[in-house]
Design a protein around this motif. Structure first.
Motif, PDB file in Angstrom:
ATOM      1  N   THR A  15      37.319  17.034  39.349  1.00 18.86           N
ATOM      2  CA  THR A  15      36.167  17.513  40.107  1.00 18.86           C
ATOM      3  C   THR A  15      35.607  18.796  39.509  1.00 18.86           C
ATOM      4  N   GLY A  16      34.299  18.808  39.321  1.00 16.37           N
ATOM      5  CA  GLY A  16      33.629  20.012  38.865  1.00 16.37           C
ATOM      6  C   GLY A  16      33.506  20.191  37.371  1.00 16.37           C
ATOM      7  N   LYS A  17      34.154  19.370  36.582  1.00 13.51           N
ATOM      8  CA  LYS A  17      34.096  19.524  35.132  1.00 13.51           C
ATOM      9  C   LYS A  17      32.940  18.713  34.570  1.00 13.51           C
ATOM     10  N   LYS A  18      31.938  19.419  34.080  1.00 20.64           N
ATOM     11  CA  LYS A  18      30.710  18.778  33.594  1.00 20.64           C
ATOM     12  C   LYS A  18      31.000  17.731  32.532  1.00 20.64           C
ATOM     13  N   LEU A  19      30.302  16.618  32.630  1.00 17.18           N
ATOM     14  CA  LEU A  19      30.472  15.597  31.609  1.00 17.18           C
ATOM     15  C   LEU A  19      29.154  14.890  31.328  1.00 17.18           C
ATOM     16  N   THR A  20      29.079  14.308  30.140  1.00 18.83           N
ATOM     17  CA  THR A  20      27.893  13.563  29.717  1.00 18.83           C
ATOM     18  C   THR A  20      28.324  12.196  29.219  1.00 18.83           C
ATOM     19  N   VAL A  21      27.635  11.178  29.709  1.00 26.92           N
ATOM     20  CA  VAL A  21      27.826   9.828  29.193  1.00 26.92           C
ATOM     21  C   VAL A  21      26.618   9.518  28.315  1.00 26.92           C
ATOM     22  N   THR A  22      26.873   9.212  27.066  1.00 32.27           N
ATOM     23  CA  THR A  22      25.758   8.969  26.158  1.00 32.27           C
ATOM     24  C   THR A  22      25.360   7.498  26.162  1.00 32.27           C
ATOM     25  N   CYS A  23      24.099   7.256  25.859  1.00 33.01           N
ATOM     26  CA  CYS A  23      23.569   5.895  25.764  1.00 33.01           C
ATOM     27  C   CYS A  23      22.574   5.875  24.620  1.00 33.01           C
ATOM     28  N   SER A  24      22.723   4.914  23.742  1.00 36.11           N
ATOM     29  CA  SER A  24      21.816   4.792  22.613  1.00 36.11           C
ATOM     30  C   SER A  24      21.480   3.323  22.398  1.00 36.11           C
ATOM     31  N   GLN A  25      20.188   3.052  22.122  1.00 34.82           N
ATOM     32  CA  GLN A  25      19.771   1.674  21.824  1.00 34.82           C
ATOM     33  C   GLN A  25      19.039   1.636  20.498  1.00 34.82           C
ATOM     34  N   ASN A  26      19.208   0.533  19.774  1.00 38.39           N
ATOM     35  CA  ASN A  26      18.629   0.415  18.434  1.00 38.39           C
ATOM     36  C   ASN A  26      17.515  -0.621  18.383  1.00 38.39           C
ATOM     37  N   MET A  27      16.891  -0.885  19.545  1.00 40.30           N
ATOM     38  CA  MET A  27      15.856  -1.926  19.612  1.00 40.30           C
ATOM     39  C   MET A  27      14.455  -1.346  19.762  1.00 40.30           C
ATOM     40  N   ASN A  28      14.334  -0.049  19.667  1.00 43.01           N
ATOM     41  CA  ASN A  28      13.041   0.627  19.814  1.00 43.01           C
ATOM     42  C   ASN A  28      12.415   0.362  21.195  1.00 43.01           C
ATOM     43  N   HIS A  29      13.280   0.228  22.204  1.00 42.77           N
ATOM     44  CA  HIS A  29      12.793  -0.022  23.558  1.00 42.77           C
ATOM     45  C   HIS A  29      12.213   1.234  24.180  1.00 42.77           C
ATOM     46  N   GLU A  30      11.148   1.056  24.933  1.00 40.90           N
ATOM     47  CA  GLU A  30      10.548   2.198  25.621  1.00 40.90           C
ATOM     48  C   GLU A  30      11.282   2.516  26.914  1.00 40.90           C
ATOM     49  N   TYR A  31      11.711   1.493  27.614  1.00 47.38           N
ATOM     50  CA  TYR A  31      12.293   1.662  28.938  1.00 47.38           C
ATOM     51  C   TYR A  31      13.809   1.731  28.853  1.00 47.38           C
ATOM     52  N   MET A  32      14.391   2.706  29.543  1.00 44.83           N
ATOM     53  CA  MET A  32      15.847   2.810  29.647  1.00 44.83           C
ATOM     54  C   MET A  32      16.210   3.195  31.079  1.00 44.83           C
ATOM     55  N   SER A  33      17.411   2.810  31.477  1.00 38.33           N
ATOM     56  CA  SER A  33      17.799   3.034  32.874  1.00 38.33           C
ATOM     57  C   SER A  33      19.309   3.148  32.984  1.00 38.33           C
ATOM     58  N   TRP A  34      19.767   3.855  34.009  1.00 35.98           N
ATOM     59  CA  TRP A  34      21.180   3.951  34.325  1.00 35.98           C
ATOM     60  C   TRP A  34      21.439   3.311  35.672  1.00 35.98           C
ATOM     61  N   TYR A  35      22.550   2.548  35.733  1.00 39.76           N
ATOM     62  CA  TYR A  35      22.996   1.929  36.967  1.00 39.76           C
ATOM     63  C   TYR A  35      24.455   2.290  37.196  1.00 39.76           C
ATOM     64  N   ARG A  36      24.835   2.311  38.459  1.00 32.85           N
ATOM     65  CA  ARG A  36      26.246   2.371  38.789  1.00 32.85           C
ATOM     66  C   ARG A  36      26.625   1.117  39.562  1.00 32.85           C
ATOM     67  N   GLN A  37      27.836   0.657  39.318  1.00 37.58           N
ATOM     68  CA  GLN A  37      28.292  -0.561  39.979  1.00 37.58           C
ATOM     69  C   GLN A  37      29.557  -0.260  40.762  1.00 37.58           C
ATOM     70  N   ASP A  38      29.514  -0.530  42.044  1.00 38.05           N
ATOM     71  CA  ASP A  38      30.648  -0.293  42.922  1.00 38.05           C
ATOM     72  C   ASP A  38      30.966  -1.566  43.690  1.00 38.05           C
ATOM     73  N   PRO A  39      32.233  -1.814  43.967  1.00 33.11           N
ATOM     74  CA  PRO A  39      32.619  -3.046  44.682  1.00 33.11           C
ATOM     75  C   PRO A  39      31.861  -3.197  45.989  1.00 33.11           C
ATOM     76  N   GLY A  40      31.273  -4.365  46.169  1.00 31.91           N
ATOM     77  CA  GLY A  40      30.556  -4.654  47.407  1.00 31.91           C
ATOM     78  C   GLY A  40      29.154  -4.094  47.477  1.00 31.91           C
ATOM     79  N   LEU A  41      28.779  -3.256  46.504  1.00 31.86           N
ATOM     80  CA  LEU A  41      27.457  -2.628  46.534  1.00 31.86           C
ATOM     81  C   LEU A  41      26.557  -3.093  45.397  1.00 31.86           C
TER      82      LEU A  41
END
Lengths: 114, 113
Positions: A15-41
């Motif tokens: 708890t409290g320790k800053k972190l970064t999750v990186t994401c990179s795509q090589n398809m020259n896409h304009e649109y990018m998005s982040w999702y979270r997946q949780d059981p039942g949700l």
């Protein structure tokens, strides 16, 4: 090979320790998005970006930040992680504006916050 | 806000049986997408439906978009063990931004060989 790459794939942090999750795509896409997946949700959208320097909130943005300085990269930042952010995170990209084109997903990043 | 609901949440079948998952939206959708997520994997795009009443087939998979564009279904004929996974529908959020895709909670399909 066309792909969306996320790192790290697995992370256990405290708890409290800053972190970064990186994401990179090589398809020259304009649109990018982040999702979270949780059981039942299912998949819930955190943030999305329609192009460089253009970002907007999804359905569950609290506790997260993003940036889009380059077209290929869309990092997810957790400034002060809390246990309720323990989840499986997916980055996705699309050639079009996200709701009219196929989304390509990364392999996922499983985050545990103790 | 817009909701995309999927039923059933779980479905267990014997190999060779048919399977159907249903998706319903509280509002009219401009299009609907379907994704499959294998256990331990990531969602993979299957198809997008755009027209009212549209029906598309991919081998043993049949996708339908309702006449009112508020519901959709995915039917698998003669399931195989390779069909195991969670199937999600997703539709664009109505009103406001046009760049949000709302996912249903998914239907987990298990197949007994």
């Amino acid at each position: 090979e066309a792909q969306v790459t996320q790192n790290p794939r697995y992370l256990i942090t405290v708890t409290g320790k800053k972190l970064t999750v990186t994401c990179s795509q090589n398809m020259n896409h304009e649109y990018m998005s982040w999702y979270r997946q949780d059981p039942g949700l299912g998949l819930r959208q955190i943030y999305y970006s329609m192009n460089v320097e253009v970002t907007d909130k999804g359905d569950v943005p609290e506790g997260y930040k993003v940036s889009r300085k380059e077209k290929r990269n869309f990092p997810l930042i957790l400034e002060s992680p809390s246990p309720n952010q323990t989840s499986l995170y997916f980055c996705a990209s699309s050639f079009s504006t996200g709701n009219t084109g196929e989304l390509f997903f990364g392999e996922g990043s499983r985050l545990t916050v103790l | 806000g817009q909701q995309v609901m999927q039923i059933p949440q779980y479905q267990h079948v014997q190999e060779g049986e048919d399977f159907t998952t249903y998706c319903n939206s509280s509002t009219t959708l401009s299009n609907i997408q379907w994704y499959k997520q294998r256990p331990g994997g990531h969602p993979v795009f299957l198809i997008q439906l755009v027209k009212s009443g549209e029906v598309k087939k991919q081998k043993r998979l049949t996708f339908q978009f309702g006449e009112a564009k508020k519901n959709s279904s995915l039917h698998i004929t003669a399931t195989q063990t390779t069909d195991v996974g969670t199937y999600f529908c997703a539709g664009p959020t109505s009103g406001g931004s046009n760049y949000k895709l709302t996912f249903g909670k998914g239907t987990l399909l298990t197949v007994n060989p």
